[in-house]
Write an enzyme that holds these catalytic residues in place. Sequence first.
Site, PDB file in Angstrom:
ATOM      1  N   ARG A   1     -18.246   6.513  -7.458  1.00 63.10           N
ATOM      2  CA  ARG A   1     -18.266   6.832  -8.880  1.00 63.10           C
ATOM      3  C   ARG A   1     -19.286   5.978  -9.585  1.00 63.10           C
ATOM      4  O   ARG A   1     -19.222   4.744  -9.544  1.00 63.10           O
ATOM      5  CB  ARG A   1     -16.869   6.627  -9.476  1.00 63.10           C
TER       6      ARG A   1
ATOM      7  N   ASP B   1      -8.319  -1.747  -7.454  1.00 66.23           N
ATOM      8  CA  ASP B   1      -9.296  -1.008  -6.650  1.00 66.23           C
ATOM      9  C   ASP B   1      -8.752  -0.866  -5.230  1.00 66.23           C
ATOM     10  O   ASP B   1      -8.663  -1.853  -4.485  1.00 66.23           O
ATOM     11  CB  ASP B   1     -10.638  -1.736  -6.632  1.00 66.23           C
TER      12      ASP B   1
ATOM     13  N   ASP C   1     -11.142  -2.081  -2.316  1.00 64.00           N
ATOM     14  CA  ASP C   1     -11.249  -3.542  -2.222  1.00 64.00           C
ATOM     15  C   ASP C   1      -9.986  -4.161  -1.644  1.00 64.00           C
ATOM     16  O   ASP C   1     -10.041  -5.088  -0.837  1.00 64.00           O
ATOM     17  CB  ASP C   1     -11.527  -4.137  -3.600  1.00 64.00           C
TER      18      ASP C   1
ATOM     19  N   THR D   1     -21.719   6.582 -15.749  1.00 67.27           N
ATOM     20  CA  THR D   1     -21.373   7.956 -16.119  1.00 67.27           C
ATOM     21  C   THR D   1     -19.981   8.360 -15.653  1.00 67.27           C
ATOM     22  O   THR D   1     -19.433   9.358 -16.122  1.00 67.27           O
ATOM     23  CB  THR D   1     -22.382   8.940 -15.515  1.00 67.27           C
TER      24      THR D   1
END
Length: 209
Positions: free
Chosen positions: A104, A200, A203, A108
């Site tokens: 991603r 995340d 991660d 944006t």
Amino acid sequence: MSKVHVIDHPLVQHKLTMIRDKTTGSKDFRELVNEVALLMAYEVTRDLPLEEVEVETPICATKGYTIAGKKIGVIPILRAGLGMVEGILQLIPTAKVGHIGLYRDPDTLQPVEYYCKLPSDSHERDYIVIDPMLATGGSAAAAISYVKNIGCASIKLMCLLAAPEGIEYMQKIHPDVDIYTAAVDEKLNDMGYIIPGLGDAGDRLFGTK
């Protein structure tokens, strides 16, 4: 309109709470994600077609059932989706695994594809696309669009957590794809992260942050 299936089995909810906990280390996080993926796969595959067969038990002949219809394929969206693959394969060891790499864009929030490798018989399979987090829905929608473009019509999306915004976007872009999740969270924050979420997933799975 596609259906949203919230898998609220007590074992799934218990393990999901442990996954959310910020003190859960990468080793335990990986194991828990695999376990939840296995448990969720039971529900995702609940409607697989069956055919009646005859089998010989040690006592006599009887009738039983085997899975019929198309074979199963699993497509993790890299990289976080990899954390759910092994759990599904424990339940469906003959499933073939394709990979779609998307990230991603932080500015944006749109998906950018960087890798794709699918089985050569993809058009003959029913696919489960997996990604731990359905946040904006952009990555999942892009991956499913790619799978549809090569001729796959039967697709389900499986994730640990979903945001209402991601669900709405998926239902708009792919109204024929059912969504399976362990929880629908409150919302997205300004950075596109699910609240309360679990951080995340990539991660935490791989210890990269």
